[in-house]
Design a protein around this motif. Structure first.
Motif, PDB file in Angstrom:
ATOM      1  N   ARG A 119      -7.346 -29.246 -16.092  1.00 27.22           N
ATOM      2  CA  ARG A 119      -7.736 -28.295 -15.048  1.00 27.22           C
ATOM      3  C   ARG A 119      -9.119 -27.709 -15.322  1.00 27.22           C
ATOM      4  O   ARG A 119      -9.973 -27.652 -14.437  1.00 27.22           O
ATOM      5  CB  ARG A 119      -6.704 -27.169 -14.935  1.00 27.22           C
ATOM      6  N   LEU A 120      -9.350 -27.299 -16.552  1.00 29.31           N
ATOM      7  CA  LEU A 120     -10.639 -26.701 -16.905  1.00 29.31           C
ATOM      8  C   LEU A 120     -11.778 -27.713 -16.802  1.00 29.31           C
ATOM      9  O   LEU A 120     -12.858 -27.400 -16.298  1.00 29.31           O
ATOM     10  CB  LEU A 120     -10.580 -26.117 -18.322  1.00 29.31           C
ATOM     11  N   VAL A 121     -11.530 -28.917 -17.278  1.00 29.31           N
ATOM     12  CA  VAL A 121     -12.572 -29.944 -17.254  1.00 29.31           C
ATOM     13  C   VAL A 121     -12.939 -30.298 -15.816  1.00 29.31           C
ATOM     14  O   VAL A 121     -14.117 -30.400 -15.466  1.00 29.31           O
ATOM     15  CB  VAL A 121     -12.117 -31.191 -18.041  1.00 29.31           C
ATOM     16  N   LEU A 122     -11.943 -30.478 -14.962  1.00 27.70           N
ATOM     17  CA  LEU A 122     -12.222 -30.858 -13.577  1.00 27.70           C
ATOM     18  C   LEU A 122     -12.819 -29.716 -12.768  1.00 27.70           C
ATOM     19  O   LEU A 122     -13.469 -29.951 -11.752  1.00 27.70           O
ATOM     20  CB  LEU A 122     -10.953 -31.385 -12.904  1.00 27.70           C
ATOM     21  N   HIS A 123     -12.610 -28.503 -13.217  1.00 27.97           N
ATOM     22  CA  HIS A 123     -13.195 -27.357 -12.517  1.00 27.97           C
ATOM     23  C   HIS A 123     -14.708 -27.332 -12.708  1.00 27.97           C
ATOM     24  O   HIS A 123     -15.446 -26.941 -11.816  1.00 27.97           O
ATOM     25  CB  HIS A 123     -12.552 -26.062 -13.019  1.00 27.97           C
ATOM     26  N   GLY A 124     -15.166 -27.773 -13.866  1.00 29.31           N
ATOM     27  CA  GLY A 124     -16.601 -27.783 -14.145  1.00 29.31           C
ATOM     28  C   GLY A 124     -17.085 -26.432 -14.634  1.00 29.31           C
ATOM     29  O   GLY A 124     -16.431 -25.411 -14.449  1.00 29.31           O
ATOM     30  N   THR A 125     -18.246 -26.448 -15.267  1.00 24.58           N
ATOM     31  CA  THR A 125     -18.814 -25.220 -15.827  1.00 24.58           C
ATOM     32  C   THR A 125     -20.315 -25.195 -15.588  1.00 24.58           C
ATOM     33  O   THR A 125     -20.879 -26.106 -14.987  1.00 24.58           O
ATOM     34  CB  THR A 125     -18.570 -25.157 -17.349  1.00 24.58           C
ATOM     35  N   ALA A 126     -20.933 -24.167 -16.119  1.00 27.14           N
ATOM     36  CA  ALA A 126     -22.391 -24.062 -16.024  1.00 27.14           C
ATOM     37  C   ALA A 126     -23.068 -25.238 -16.729  1.00 27.14           C
ATOM     38  O   ALA A 126     -24.149 -25.669 -16.327  1.00 27.14           O
ATOM     39  CB  ALA A 126     -22.854 -22.739 -16.617  1.00 27.14           C
ATOM     40  N   ASP A 127     -22.426 -25.759 -17.779  1.00 28.19           N
ATOM     41  CA  ASP A 127     -22.976 -26.942 -18.460  1.00 28.19           C
ATOM     42  C   ASP A 127     -23.128 -28.105 -17.484  1.00 28.19           C
ATOM     43  O   ASP A 127     -24.094 -28.856 -17.541  1.00 28.19           O
ATOM     44  CB  ASP A 127     -22.049 -27.400 -19.594  1.00 28.19           C
ATOM     45  N   CYS A 128     -22.153 -28.249 -16.608  1.00 24.66           N
ATOM     46  CA  CYS A 128     -22.146 -29.368 -15.664  1.00 24.66           C
ATOM     47  C   CYS A 128     -23.195 -29.200 -14.569  1.00 24.66           C
ATOM     48  O   CYS A 128     -23.541 -30.163 -13.891  1.00 24.66           O
ATOM     49  CB  CYS A 128     -20.767 -29.511 -15.030  1.00 24.66           C
ATOM     50  N   ALA A 129     -23.666 -27.987 -14.377  1.00 28.21           N
ATOM     51  CA  ALA A 129     -24.633 -27.720 -13.314  1.00 28.21           C
ATOM     52  C   ALA A 129     -26.072 -27.916 -13.769  1.00 28.21           C
ATOM     53  O   ALA A 129     -26.985 -27.940 -12.951  1.00 28.21           O
ATOM     54  CB  ALA A 129     -24.449 -26.300 -12.798  1.00 28.21           C
TER      55      ALA A 129
END
Length: 163
Positions: A119-129
């Motif tokens: 769930r956390l990985v698929l939600h994405g984070t600031a790192d992914c942006a």
């Protein structure tokens, strides 16, 4: 001019996955870019697509088998494309509205239940942006999205072919 045989097309699609993964590993280990969680998920989808295409190339299936492989590639490309699209979307969100950064994937796998990690990985984070590399003004997730769309097209062509 006739299209290449289904077996040859599966092999070509497999080799494209090898090239994509080679490029990803080059960017990580030579250029020094660190893969974010969504990047890792996209890599998994590329690997699964590549293995499916390799199986199709090795087996050289008939019409029914080719359609099964095509559906698998389609579903995997759809999942990978959704992941890449999520990351492209995250890159357009203002920084103050992005989710906080996550701990490393290794740590999360040890400390959290598997469903929570997913769930956390698929939600994405600031790192992914973060856009840390571009080619012809397209970011890595945008290139990934294009590749997944190409695999969607490939799977449709393979599914609809009669010969």
């Amino acid at each position: 001019m006739p299209l290449a045989s289904p077996r040859q097309l599966f092999l070509l699609a497999f080799l494209a996955c090898v090239a994509i993964m080679g490029g990803a590993l080059y960017l990580e280990h030579v250029v020094g870019l660190e893969a974010c969680p969504l990047c890792v998920v996209q890599r998994i989808f590329f690997i699964l697509i590549g293995l499916t295409c390799l199986a199709g190339a090795i087996q050289g299936p008939g019409l029914r088998g080719r359609r099964i492989y095509s559906v698998l590639v389609f579903l995997l490309a759809l999942g990978g494309g959704a992941t890449a699209a999520r990351q492209v979307w995250l890159q357009t969100v203002p920084l103050d509205q992005l989710p906080a950064c996550l701990p490393s994937l290794d740590y999360m796998m040890q400390a959290l239940p598997f469903q929570e990690v997913i769930r956390l990985v698929l939600h994405g984070t600031a790192d992914c942006a973060q856009v840390s590399w571009t080619l012809f003004t397209l970011s890595i997730p945008e290139w990934s999205l294009l590749a997944f769309v190409a695999y969607l097209g490939f799977s449709i062509v393979q599914f609809l072919r009669r010969a």
